[in-house]
Enzyme design. Sequence first.
Site, PDB file in Angstrom:
ATOM      1  N   ASN A  69       0.822  -1.060  -0.198  1.00 35.98           N
ATOM      2  CA  ASN A  69      -0.127  -0.026   0.066  1.00 35.98           C
ATOM      3  C   ASN A  69       0.945   1.128   0.239  1.00 35.98           C
ATOM      4  O   ASN A  69       1.978   0.981  -0.011  1.00 35.98           O
ATOM      5  CB  ASN A  69      -0.929   0.170   1.305  1.00 35.98           C
TER       6      ASN A  69
ATOM      7  N   ASP B 249      -4.562  -6.296   5.214  1.00 42.79           N
ATOM      8  CA  ASP B 249      -5.661  -6.743   5.845  1.00 42.79           C
ATOM      9  C   ASP B 249      -5.790  -8.122   5.274  1.00 42.79           C
ATOM     10  O   ASP B 249      -6.491  -9.114   6.055  1.00 42.79           O
ATOM     11  CB  ASP B 249      -6.939  -5.974   5.528  1.00 42.79           C
TER      12      ASP B 249
ATOM     13  N   PHE C 242      -4.437   4.160  14.786  1.00 47.30           N
ATOM     14  CA  PHE C 242      -4.910   5.099  13.843  1.00 47.30           C
ATOM     15  C   PHE C 242      -5.785   4.625  13.119  1.00 47.30           C
ATOM     16  O   PHE C 242      -6.172   3.491  12.704  1.00 47.30           O
ATOM     17  CB  PHE C 242      -3.720   5.329  12.819  1.00 47.30           C
TER      18      PHE C 242
ATOM     19  N   LYS D  59     -13.964   1.513  15.002  1.00 52.05           N
ATOM     20  CA  LYS D  59     -12.596   1.055  15.471  1.00 52.05           C
ATOM     21  C   LYS D  59     -12.151   1.108  16.613  1.00 52.05           C
ATOM     22  O   LYS D  59     -11.826   0.127  17.344  1.00 52.05           O
ATOM     23  CB  LYS D  59     -11.543   1.622  14.533  1.00 52.05           C
TER      24      LYS D  59
ATOM     25  N   LYS E 277     -11.700  -2.318  18.377  1.00 54.82           N
ATOM     26  CA  LYS E 277     -10.370  -3.018  18.684  1.00 54.82           C
ATOM     27  C   LYS E 277     -10.153  -2.996  20.112  1.00 54.82           C
ATOM     28  O   LYS E 277      -9.218  -3.367  20.828  1.00 54.82           O
ATOM     29  CB  LYS E 277      -9.536  -2.378  18.015  1.00 54.82           C
TER      30      LYS E 277
HETATM   31  N1  CTP Z   1      -4.026  -2.290  12.272  1.00 55.37           N
HETATM   32  C1  CTP Z   1      -3.291  -3.461  12.726  1.00 55.37           C
HETATM   33  N2  CTP Z   1      -3.444  -4.877  12.176  1.00 55.37           N
HETATM   34  C2  CTP Z   1      -4.012  -5.014  11.038  1.00 55.37           C
HETATM   35  C3  CTP Z   1      -4.834  -4.178  10.366  1.00 55.37           C
HETATM   36  C4  CTP Z   1      -4.929  -2.851  11.029  1.00 55.37           C
HETATM   37  O1  CTP Z   1      -2.586  -3.330  13.702  1.00 55.37           O
HETATM   38  N3  CTP Z   1      -3.945  -6.213  10.711  1.00 55.37           N
HETATM   39  C5  CTP Z   1      -4.089  -1.185  12.733  1.00 55.37           C
HETATM   40  C6  CTP Z   1      -3.490  -0.139  12.216  1.00 55.37           C
HETATM   41  O2  CTP Z   1      -2.151  -0.072  12.432  1.00 55.37           O
HETATM   42  C7  CTP Z   1      -4.278   1.160  12.468  1.00 55.37           C
HETATM   43  C8  CTP Z   1      -5.580   0.454  13.002  1.00 55.37           C
HETATM   44  O3  CTP Z   1      -5.461  -1.070  12.916  1.00 55.37           O
HETATM   45  O4  CTP Z   1      -3.681   1.463  13.999  1.00 55.37           O
HETATM   46  C9  CTP Z   1      -6.739   0.773  11.912  1.00 55.37           C
HETATM   47  O5  CTP Z   1      -6.248   0.288  10.546  1.00 55.37           O
HETATM   48  P1  CTP Z   1      -7.150   0.438   9.543  1.00 55.37           P
HETATM   49  O6  CTP Z   1      -6.509  -0.512   8.172  1.00 55.37           O
HETATM   50  O7  CTP Z   1      -7.508   1.637   8.959  1.00 55.37           O
HETATM   51  O8  CTP Z   1      -8.371  -0.508   9.836  1.00 55.37           O
HETATM   52  P2  CTP Z   1      -9.038  -1.789   9.514  1.00 55.37           P
HETATM   53  O9  CTP Z   1      -9.022  -2.301  10.901  1.00 55.37           O
HETATM   54  O10 CTP Z   1      -7.983  -2.484   8.635  1.00 55.37           O
HETATM   55  O11 CTP Z   1     -10.444  -1.548   8.868  1.00 55.37           O
HETATM   56  P3  CTP Z   1     -10.613  -1.017   7.319  1.00 55.37           P
HETATM   57  O12 CTP Z   1      -9.784  -1.532   6.541  1.00 55.37           O
HETATM   58  O13 CTP Z   1     -12.102  -1.595   7.286  1.00 55.37           O
HETATM   59  O14 CTP Z   1     -10.845   0.349   7.173  1.00 55.37           O
END
Ligand code: CTP
Length: 407
Positions: free
Chosen positions: A217, A286, A331, A345, A349
Amino acid sequence: MAANEPQARGKKVLLAVCGGIAAYKACEVLRALQKAGCEVRACMTASAERFVGAPTFEALTRSAVCDDLFGNPETAIPHIDYAEWADLALVVPATANVMAKMAAGIADDSLTATLLACSCPVLVAPGMNVHMWRNPATQANVRTLQARGARFVLPVEGRLACGDVGEGKLADVEEIAAAALALLAEKAPEQDLVATRLLVTAGPTHEAIDPVRYIANSSTGKMGYAIAAAAARRGAEVTLVSGPTSLPCPEGVRRVDVVSAAQMHDAALAAFSASDAAVCTAAVADYTPARPADHKLKKAHEHLDRIELVETADILADLCARKDGRVVVGFAAETNDLIPNAQAKLRKKGADAIIANDVSRADSTFGSDTNRVAVVRADGVDQRETLPLADVADIVLDVVRDRLRRR
Ligand code: CTP
């Protein structure tokens, strides 16, 4: 710039003049600083003295120019004496050569030896040919020096002395003097995170499809690195678990390099047990390919158009599940419904706070040097203005500190 600024009065500035055509502008910077009330001394390279003679600087500063490791000024150890004297070292114009030496810790003349011996803040104002400035070696040296805490007044675009037009022209004298005065007025960062062990995750992750392809990404890691650097400045013991980035490790930070989401998960959980708090800025993938190939896939007959994906572990959620009194901040990078998504979130979380930023805006997107964040907690939302990343880092760390104090 106001003459005789109260905070500048009596402050000692060591002007390090390098061998560039803009060396004559160092005289004007010197005068501007003296007008503001600073005491100035100079050190010069042999090349600088080919452009402007040492007597000019000696007349202006009424002090010996430090230009000979073994003789001038006539003190026992000139480079140490000048380094210890200074409240600020100001390099004008900084050449590519001197920046390379500073980055490598080379001290082969009185100017570079003096800079190496300085423990005061260092402000660097480069000036050079556009190609020398844009050269990846020069850019890497700038990043290295920034990561170690040096400040820069970056060069501007314009017609250069060599006839080329482009970036590399020394910034305006007024701007350099103002930056020096601002740095002299800065207070040392408050040591409010001493004895705090902080885990920071940063950067993207790379999920292998085969040995040469991966899913990634746009994250650059800048926000996480700024938080790690600011936390170290505030006295924390910082472990930075970083995905692939091109950023140098901030000074005083222990970095653990990882590539995939699974590696980041393992490294973060291992570091978390010896941490008081964690800030998860990483843009973790993800999903990851279910079965990465052990050989380069051939597009003609190996189904590159259908890659089966499986979900990765959520690091932030797993850290929250193991909190046991620790503070965890995440974040949320969103393009729409910023606050409701961040609040969801926060609840899902179990974090202490979510720092929400709208990545569809140019001033807060991936790779930007600024960010515009909202601090989302169970008790409310605090929307902040667009700020440089170092200031946003301090906002995030204030959240961590306040939460730790309430434990
Ligand atoms: N994060 C994490 N581990 C993952 C995915 C996300 O630790 N596998 C953490 C990121 O570092 C950030 C937060 O979760 O602090 C939010 O990440 P984001 O990608 O915005 O959220 P998601 O939970 O992946 O939700 P979505 O993709 O549906 O927005």
